[in-house]
Design an enzyme around this catalytic site. Structure first.
Site, PDB file in Angstrom:
ATOM      1  N   THR A   1      -1.345   0.353  -6.922  1.00  0.00           N
ATOM      2  CA  THR A   1      -0.041   0.368  -6.266  1.00  0.00           C
ATOM      3  C   THR A   1       0.133   1.666  -5.512  1.00  0.00           C
ATOM      4  O   THR A   1      -0.145   2.736  -6.046  1.00  0.00           O
ATOM      5  CB  THR A   1       1.139   0.184  -7.242  1.00  0.00           C
ATOM      6  OG1 THR A   1       2.379   0.373  -6.525  1.00  0.00           O
ATOM      7  CG2 THR A   1       1.099   1.171  -8.388  1.00  0.00           C
TER       8      THR A   1
ATOM      9  N   ASP B   1       2.901   2.765  -4.825  1.00  0.00           N
ATOM     10  CA  ASP B   1       4.130   3.350  -5.366  1.00  0.00           C
ATOM     11  C   ASP B   1       3.875   4.339  -6.497  1.00  0.00           C
ATOM     12  O   ASP B   1       4.770   5.106  -6.864  1.00  0.00           O
ATOM     13  CB  ASP B   1       5.063   2.243  -5.868  1.00  0.00           C
ATOM     14  CG  ASP B   1       5.579   1.373  -4.745  1.00  0.00           C
ATOM     15  OD1 ASP B   1       5.927   1.934  -3.691  1.00  0.00           O
ATOM     16  OD2 ASP B   1       5.636   0.146  -4.900  1.00  0.00           O
TER      17      ASP B   1
ATOM     18  N   GLY C   1       9.494   2.885  -1.510  1.00  0.00           N
ATOM     19  CA  GLY C   1       9.815   3.397  -2.836  1.00  0.00           C
ATOM     20  C   GLY C   1      11.188   2.925  -3.267  1.00  0.00           C
ATOM     21  O   GLY C   1      12.200   3.476  -2.842  1.00  0.00           O
TER      22      GLY C   1
ATOM     23  N   GLN D   1       1.873   2.333   5.879  1.00  0.00           N
ATOM     24  CA  GLN D   1       1.464   3.310   4.869  1.00  0.00           C
ATOM     25  C   GLN D   1       0.545   2.718   3.803  1.00  0.00           C
ATOM     26  O   GLN D   1      -0.105   3.462   3.073  1.00  0.00           O
ATOM     27  CB  GLN D   1       2.694   3.935   4.217  1.00  0.00           C
ATOM     28  CG  GLN D   1       3.631   2.961   3.540  1.00  0.00           C
ATOM     29  CD  GLN D   1       5.069   3.471   3.513  1.00  0.00           C
ATOM     30  OE1 GLN D   1       5.351   4.514   2.966  1.00  0.00           O
ATOM     31  NE2 GLN D   1       5.985   2.712   4.103  1.00  0.00           N
ATOM     32  N   ARG D   2       0.464   1.417   3.732  1.00  0.00           N
ATOM     33  CA  ARG D   2      -0.407   0.815   2.719  1.00  0.00           C
ATOM     34  C   ARG D   2      -1.673   0.196   3.307  1.00  0.00           C
ATOM     35  O   ARG D   2      -2.517  -0.295   2.555  1.00  0.00           O
ATOM     36  CB  ARG D   2       0.366  -0.234   1.921  1.00  0.00           C
ATOM     37  CG  ARG D   2       0.621  -1.543   2.638  1.00  0.00           C
ATOM     38  CD  ARG D   2       1.514  -2.453   1.811  1.00  0.00           C
ATOM     39  NE  ARG D   2       1.559  -3.794   2.353  1.00  0.00           N
ATOM     40  CZ  ARG D   2       2.444  -4.719   1.984  1.00  0.00           C
ATOM     41  NH1 ARG D   2       3.345  -4.425   1.063  1.00  0.00           N
ATOM     42  NH2 ARG D   2       2.417  -5.929   2.504  1.00  0.00           N
TER      43      ARG D   2
END
Length: 405
Positions: A141, A143, A188, A300-301
């Site tokens: 993840t 996150d 987030g 961002q991922r």
């Protein structure tokens, strides 16, 4: 225990989730596993008889190298919540019948909090019916909110991309001699680890972003406006890093202040977006100056072109550790975790934790690492080792080459 392997990917992808898949596949084959299957679209797809023979799709070493460099989930993903065992046993009977048909001995699931819930329920059911199938979770993840593990694969590369993008953005924002505010919204919901990466930008060659707001602390709109005005008065431009999940004192997300009730996903989570846009309008109306909201969103991922080499290697090693735990040590109902045993030099070990202590548990940024409008050096020091190193893309006609199912 003998049998074949099946592996799936679930939840939001990262740019290194396929490196974990490569770790599972290569280690399983190195240990002599006859067949390695891949679930298409996670457990949901598997229930619909969607799976492939990975031996046919990854026949050469170059395929493994490309897999490590390809973002998103090679096998596809899903957001599917298994029912409680006591509520609907027929779902589990169906899954285990398919596992038996494929002669599966080892089941690996690469994912985050909700995905570990799947490992928990399947391993619990296996125990109830005395099944010998081993179930092990591989963490994933951006996150970074999984409990127990020091950090999660995917976070380091996302943090590297965020810090790089913000550093370049600061250069762009300071060129004009007129007041302006740029608010960057970063993923987030309840954990601000990604936004904390904005603290990496400040250094000898860059003044860094001006303000950082994380969801771990209550967001005060009036305080936000006060600080923005102070920064603009001092140097004309202001760059803000903002978690999408910041909430005001009454518990509402900032993104809900100008929108109807947000939609929810399969796990009941509100869909997040719009906090920066709301604050952009507020700045424009109250200060009468130029303001811009930027949502980095899914970039961002999936930015594998500048992934962290440390992240890629650790993601691969987590997949490999999961296979060794199940095949060699006969572990089940466990999740691979990373333990930081040294900060300088940075060094980790790979351990296992009970999935019941990880599934549906959320790890947030320590409050002592957060000030009213920034993060501390402790937060920066924690993140910095995770962004180290780069891996060169394999270029084809000027663009990174990837592997496609």
């Amino acid at each position: 225990m003998k049998g074949n392997v099946i592996v799936g990917q679930s939840g939001g992808p990262t740019c290194v989730i396929n490196s974990s898949l490569a770790g599972v596949y290569k280690t399983a084959k190195d240990l002599g596993i006859e067949k390695v299957y891949g679930m298409l679209h996670g457990i949901k797809g598997f229930m619909e008889n969607e799976y492939i023979d990975l031996d046919e799709k990854l026949p050469h070493n170059i395929d493994i190298d490309l897999l490590k460099r390809t973002p998103a989930s090679y096998l596809g993903s899903c957001r599917y919540k298994l029912p409680e065992i006591c509520t609907d046993r027929s779902v589990y009977e169906k899954i285990f019948a398919k596992l038996k048909e494929l002669e599966i001995g080892y089941f690996f699931y690469i994912g985050g909090n909700d995905s570990m819930d799947t490992i928990k329920k399947l391993s619990d059911y296996a125990k109830e019916i005395n099944s010998e199938i081993r179930f092990v979770g591989v963490p994933k993840t951006i996150d970074n909110d999984l409990a127990i593990t020091d950090h999660t694969p995917g976070f380091g590369s996302a943090a590297k991309y965020i810090a790089t993008t913000l550093k370049e953005l600061v250069c762009d924002c300071r060129i004009y001699d007129c007041p302006a505010v740029t608010i960057v919204e970063i993923m987030g919901r309840n954990a601000g680890w990604l936004t904390a990466a904005a603290g990496l930008v400040r250094g000898e060659d860059c003044e860094g972003v001006d303000l950082i707001f994380l969801p771990e602390k209550v967001f005060d709109v009036n305080f936000f406006m006060k600080r923005v005005k102070e920064v603009v008065a001092e140097k004309k431009y202001c760059v803000v890093a903002l978690s999408e999940g910041v909430r005001i004192a009454d518990g509402r997300f900032v993104c809900e202040l100008s929108a109807d009730d947000a939609a929810v996903d399969a796990f009941g989570h509100k869909m997040m977006s719009g906090s920066a846009k709301y604050l952009e309008t507020l700045v424009k109306n109250e200060m009468g100056i130029k303001a811009r909201a930027i949502e980095i969103s899914t970039l961002q991922r999936c930015a594998s072109h500048f992934a962290s080499l440390t992240d890629i290697e650790e993601a691969f090693d987590c997949g490999a550790a999961a296979v060794r735990a199940a095949v060699i040590d006969n572990e089940t109902g466990r999740v691979v975790c990373m333990n930081r045993i040294s900060a300088v030099p940075y060094k980790i070990t790979y351990d296992l934790a009970d999935v019941h202590n990880i599934a549906n548990v959320e790890k947030t940024v320590p409050l002592e690492w957060i000030t009213f409008d920034y993060v501390t050096e402790e937060a920066v020091s924690y993140i910095r080792p995770l962004i180290q190193g780069e891996i060169s893309p394999i270029i084809n006609d000027g663009l990174p080459r990837q592997i496609k199912l």
